[in-house]
Design a protein around this motif. Sequence first.
Motif, PDB file in Angstrom:
ATOM      1  N   LEU A   1       6.557  -6.170   0.171  1.00  0.00           N
ATOM      2  CA  LEU A   1       5.488  -6.147   1.169  1.00  0.00           C
ATOM      3  C   LEU A   1       4.370  -5.192   0.747  1.00  0.00           C
ATOM      4  O   LEU A   1       3.191  -5.448   0.986  1.00  0.00           O
ATOM      5  CB  LEU A   1       6.062  -5.734   2.530  1.00  0.00           C
ATOM      6  N   ARG A   2       4.737  -4.102   0.088  1.00  0.00           N
ATOM      7  CA  ARG A   2       3.751  -3.120  -0.400  1.00  0.00           C
ATOM      8  C   ARG A   2       3.156  -3.516  -1.747  1.00  0.00           C
ATOM      9  O   ARG A   2       2.252  -2.845  -2.248  1.00  0.00           O
ATOM     10  CB  ARG A   2       4.403  -1.736  -0.535  1.00  0.00           C
ATOM     11  N   GLY A   3       3.686  -4.591  -2.361  1.00  0.00           N
ATOM     12  CA  GLY A   3       3.171  -5.038  -3.652  1.00  0.00           C
ATOM     13  C   GLY A   3       3.569  -4.136  -4.804  1.00  0.00           C
ATOM     14  O   GLY A   3       2.830  -4.015  -5.787  1.00  0.00           O
ATOM     15  N   LEU A   4       4.726  -3.494  -4.700  1.00  0.00           N
ATOM     16  CA  LEU A   4       5.202  -2.578  -5.743  1.00  0.00           C
ATOM     17  C   LEU A   4       6.264  -3.245  -6.602  1.00  0.00           C
ATOM     18  O   LEU A   4       7.075  -4.024  -6.108  1.00  0.00           O
ATOM     19  CB  LEU A   4       5.807  -1.318  -5.118  1.00  0.00           C
ATOM     20  N   THR A   5       6.270  -2.903  -7.889  1.00  0.00           N
ATOM     21  CA  THR A   5       7.378  -3.318  -8.749  1.00  0.00           C
ATOM     22  C   THR A   5       8.496  -2.297  -8.594  1.00  0.00           C
ATOM     23  O   THR A   5       8.289  -1.208  -8.028  1.00  0.00           O
ATOM     24  CB  THR A   5       6.945  -3.375 -10.226  1.00  0.00           C
ATOM     25  N   GLN A   6       9.669  -2.628  -9.109  1.00  0.00           N
ATOM     26  CA  GLN A   6      10.774  -1.665  -9.059  1.00  0.00           C
ATOM     27  C   GLN A   6      10.404  -0.391  -9.812  1.00  0.00           C
ATOM     28  O   GLN A   6      10.722   0.713  -9.374  1.00  0.00           O
ATOM     29  CB  GLN A   6      12.048  -2.291  -9.633  1.00  0.00           C
ATOM     30  N   ALA A   7       9.714  -0.532 -10.953  1.00  0.00           N
ATOM     31  CA  ALA A   7       9.312   0.626 -11.755  1.00  0.00           C
ATOM     32  C   ALA A   7       8.318   1.505 -10.991  1.00  0.00           C
ATOM     33  O   ALA A   7       8.416   2.738 -11.014  1.00  0.00           O
ATOM     34  CB  ALA A   7       8.714   0.164 -13.081  1.00  0.00           C
ATOM     35  N   GLU A   8       7.352   0.871 -10.308  1.00  0.00           N
ATOM     36  CA  GLU A   8       6.357   1.635  -9.552  1.00  0.00           C
ATOM     37  C   GLU A   8       7.001   2.388  -8.396  1.00  0.00           C
ATOM     38  O   GLU A   8       6.674   3.551  -8.137  1.00  0.00           O
ATOM     39  CB  GLU A   8       5.265   0.707  -9.025  1.00  0.00           C
ATOM     40  N   LEU A   9       7.933   1.735  -7.690  1.00  0.00           N
ATOM     41  CA  LEU A   9       8.632   2.412  -6.596  1.00  0.00           C
ATOM     42  C   LEU A   9       9.463   3.568  -7.141  1.00  0.00           C
ATOM     43  O   LEU A   9       9.432   4.670  -6.589  1.00  0.00           O
ATOM     44  CB  LEU A   9       9.528   1.431  -5.832  1.00  0.00           C
ATOM     45  N   GLY A  10      10.180   3.321  -8.239  1.00  0.00           N
ATOM     46  CA  GLY A  10      10.988   4.383  -8.847  1.00  0.00           C
ATOM     47  C   GLY A  10      10.148   5.576  -9.253  1.00  0.00           C
ATOM     48  O   GLY A  10      10.543   6.726  -9.062  1.00  0.00           O
ATOM     49  N   GLU A  11       8.975   5.309  -9.823  1.00  0.00           N
ATOM     50  CA  GLU A  11       8.086   6.388 -10.252  1.00  0.00           C
ATOM     51  C   GLU A  11       7.607   7.222  -9.069  1.00  0.00           C
ATOM     52  O   GLU A  11       7.512   8.450  -9.152  1.00  0.00           O
ATOM     53  CB  GLU A  11       6.884   5.787 -10.984  1.00  0.00           C
ATOM     54  N   LYS A  12       7.336   6.566  -7.943  1.00  0.00           N
ATOM     55  CA  LYS A  12       6.854   7.281  -6.750  1.00  0.00           C
ATOM     56  C   LYS A  12       7.899   8.254  -6.193  1.00  0.00           C
ATOM     57  O   LYS A  12       7.542   9.267  -5.604  1.00  0.00           O
ATOM     58  CB  LYS A  12       6.459   6.297  -5.651  1.00  0.00           C
ATOM     59  N   ILE A  13       9.177   7.909  -6.347  1.00  0.00           N
ATOM     60  CA  ILE A  13      10.215   8.770  -5.743  1.00  0.00           C
ATOM     61  C   ILE A  13      11.075   9.503  -6.779  1.00  0.00           C
ATOM     62  O   ILE A  13      12.011  10.207  -6.433  1.00  0.00           O
ATOM     63  CB  ILE A  13      11.117   7.965  -4.790  1.00  0.00           C
ATOM     64  N   GLY A  14      10.740   9.319  -8.073  1.00  0.00           N
ATOM     65  CA  GLY A  14      11.415  10.074  -9.123  1.00  0.00           C
ATOM     66  C   GLY A  14      12.761   9.522  -9.552  1.00  0.00           C
ATOM     67  O   GLY A  14      13.663  10.293  -9.903  1.00  0.00           O
TER      68      GLY A  14
ATOM     69  N   LEU B   1      11.529   7.800  -0.007  1.00  0.00           N
ATOM     70  CA  LEU B   1      11.597   6.343  -0.097  1.00  0.00           C
ATOM     71  C   LEU B   1      10.836   5.691   1.053  1.00  0.00           C
ATOM     72  O   LEU B   1      10.069   4.752   0.851  1.00  0.00           O
ATOM     73  CB  LEU B   1      13.057   5.881  -0.120  1.00  0.00           C
ATOM     74  N   SER B   2      11.033   6.211   2.262  1.00  0.00           N
ATOM     75  CA  SER B   2      10.327   5.631   3.412  1.00  0.00           C
ATOM     76  C   SER B   2       8.815   5.834   3.281  1.00  0.00           C
ATOM     77  O   SER B   2       8.035   4.945   3.603  1.00  0.00           O
ATOM     78  CB  SER B   2      10.848   6.217   4.728  1.00  0.00           C
ATOM     79  N   GLN B   3       8.384   6.994   2.769  1.00  0.00           N
ATOM     80  CA  GLN B   3       6.953   7.236   2.567  1.00  0.00           C
ATOM     81  C   GLN B   3       6.378   6.296   1.516  1.00  0.00           C
ATOM     82  O   GLN B   3       5.293   5.749   1.691  1.00  0.00           O
ATOM     83  CB  GLN B   3       6.712   8.690   2.157  1.00  0.00           C
ATOM     84  N   ALA B   4       7.119   6.086   0.427  1.00  0.00           N
ATOM     85  CA  ALA B   4       6.646   5.198  -0.636  1.00  0.00           C
ATOM     86  C   ALA B   4       6.550   3.754  -0.153  1.00  0.00           C
ATOM     87  O   ALA B   4       5.684   3.001  -0.591  1.00  0.00           O
ATOM     88  CB  ALA B   4       7.581   5.282  -1.838  1.00  0.00           C
TER      89      ALA B   4
END
Length: 194
Positions: A16-29, A53-56
């Motif tokens: 829904l946010r248009g993120l890839t798994q890599a982009e989400l992982g990068e946002k939360i470390g 995770l909820s913020q990302a």
Amino acid sequence: MNTYITGGAIKSLRELRGLTQAELGEKIGVSSKTVSKWETARGLPDITLLQPLSQALGVSVMELMNGEHIVNHNVSCNLLRAKLYVCPICGNVIYSTGVAPIHCCGVALPALEAEEMDDAHKLQITPVEDEDFLSCGHPMTKTHFLSFAAFVTSDGFQLVKFYPEGNAETRMQLRGHGVLYLYCNRHGLFRKKI
């Protein structure tokens, strides 16, 4: 709570946010492989990652745990469309002007569904000066009582709390068109259009 967080919820919120798994992982470390494990139910996020995770994902922690993104479609702010919630443990009355995940005393509260007032829960309304006197012959014992009366219009909300072994009567200003609610601790929420 039966579930912690489902992989499907993480995946759908990520997409829904248009993120890839890599982009989400990068946002939360974390790595993209970690995100993949969560989404395929081969692992769960650590509790310390819930807030990041909820913020990302752009949702609250409760929305993340419930697995659904809540969108308030009530943009006109018509209070008549709002919801009432009552905690079965402490009796707390919560009024929400939009859809929300409401919790009290550790319990997720469903929005109350009102029925039309029946004879046992009928309010007598008598005009008195510039107000209306509301009364009901309902039992007011410690185990069976009326908890509150509320009057809701498109732009206002009034609530009067009743107490066990007290009188089920009060004064309110019933002005304009609206809905009068009455809550019985055994039988639930009742309504009457005014």
